[in-house]
Design a protein around this motif. Structure first.
Motif, PDB file in Angstrom:
ATOM      1  N   LEU A   1       0.797  -1.004   0.032  1.00 30.99           N
ATOM      2  CA  LEU A   1       0.176   0.003   0.020  1.00 30.99           C
ATOM      3  C   LEU A   1       0.747   1.236   0.039  1.00 30.99           C
ATOM      4  CD1 LEU A   1      -2.731   1.016   0.018  1.00 30.99           C
ATOM      5  CD2 LEU A   1      -3.151   0.935   2.418  1.00 30.99           C
ATOM      6  N   SER A   2       2.036   1.181   0.829  1.00 30.99           N
ATOM      7  CA  SER A   2       2.938   2.597   0.648  1.00 30.99           C
ATOM      8  C   SER A   2       3.465   2.676  -0.945  1.00 30.99           C
ATOM      9  CB  SER A   2       4.170   1.940   1.487  1.00 30.99           C
ATOM     10  OG  SER A   2       5.042   3.291   1.593  1.00 30.99           O
ATOM     11  N   LEU A   3       3.533   1.732  -1.395  1.00 31.55           N
ATOM     12  CA  LEU A   3       4.121   1.919  -2.855  1.00 31.55           C
ATOM     13  C   LEU A   3       2.912   2.538  -3.885  1.00 31.55           C
ATOM     14  CD1 LEU A   3       6.225  -1.510  -3.680  1.00 31.55           C
ATOM     15  CD2 LEU A   3       6.849   0.809  -3.534  1.00 31.55           C
ATOM     16  N   VAL A   4       1.798   1.805  -3.517  1.00 29.81           N
ATOM     17  CA  VAL A   4       0.638   2.549  -4.231  1.00 29.81           C
ATOM     18  C   VAL A   4       0.544   4.053  -4.115  1.00 29.81           C
ATOM     19  CG1 VAL A   4      -1.733   2.274  -4.791  1.00 29.81           C
ATOM     20  CG2 VAL A   4      -0.559   0.389  -4.469  1.00 29.81           C
ATOM     21  N   LEU A   5       0.529   4.295  -2.613  1.00 25.72           N
ATOM     22  CA  LEU A   5       0.199   5.643  -2.307  1.00 25.72           C
ATOM     23  C   LEU A   5       1.528   6.466  -2.681  1.00 25.72           C
ATOM     24  CD1 LEU A   5      -1.267   5.045   1.107  1.00 25.72           C
ATOM     25  CD2 LEU A   5      -2.669   5.755  -0.845  1.00 25.72           C
TER      26      LEU A   5
END
Length: 198
Positions: free
Chosen positions: A17-21
């Motif tokens: 999720l960190s990569l997506v955000l």
């Protein structure tokens, strides 16, 4: 730029999720934590505009986001629909809270972060319906007994707090064990928390 904190159980999900955000031009991830007891310090250190928080951390009483010591940034709570009954406990006066199912598409989380940063409502209708439909077999008194037991109170203390006899408290605990299928009080507490009953 929307400063975002991730407080999620599980390094794989949190990292993904960190990569997506971080791939979004208007979102900057200012911190990641995997333990609820680290949330308050991360909020104070990172000063996020939005915190994405795992409901399980809150549900287990481990998420410490203290409005007295931290800026009351909006919380985007991700919850498992199967354990959604306790969602009412995440709302607090003066705090903006959004709720999404933990299995939503990543883009829904991105959209939720943006909407909460604008102080707009973020509510997953299916999750709300799951919370309303959850069927708790415990009576109100049994729930009170189990909450106090979960906090570590011995039978005598539970009895004193609720103005009951010790025998009545033991009877309640016996019924709770039968309803949850638990062999011990610890198992009963764990099952009730996972089901969102306490």
């Amino acid at each position: 730029m929307i400063r975002t904190l991730l407080a999620l159980d599980g390094a794989l999900v949190r990292g993904a999720l960190s990569l997506v955000l971080a791939a979004e031009e208007d979102i900057h991830v200012v911190g990641e934590v995997g333990r609820g007891d680290a949330v308050d310090q991360a909020v104070r250190a990172g000063r996020p505009d939005v915190a994405v928080v795992d409901f399980d951390l809150i549900n287990e009483g481990r998420a410490m986001v203290d409005p007295a010591t931290a800026q009351p940034c909006p919380l985007l709570v991700l919850a498992d629909p199967r354990r959604a009954r306790g969602l009412h406990g995440v709302f607090a006066p003066g705090r903006t809270v959004g709720i999404l199912a933990s299995d939503v598409a990543p883009q829904r989380v991105v959209d939720g972060v943006r909407r909460l940063a604008r102080r707009e409502s973020v509510v997953d209708a299916e999750l709300v319906m799951a919370a309303l439909a959850a069927d708790c077999p415990l009576t109100a008194r049994e729930t009170e007994v189990l909450r106090l037991t979960a906090a570590g109170a011995p039978v005598a203390e539970v009895a004193g707090s609720l103005r009951l006899s010790c025998g009545t408290v033991r009877n309640h605990l016996g019924r709770i064990a039968r309803k949850t299928g638990a062999r011990t009080r610890i198992e009963a507490v764990r099952f009730a928390r996972e089901s969102g009953w306490i």
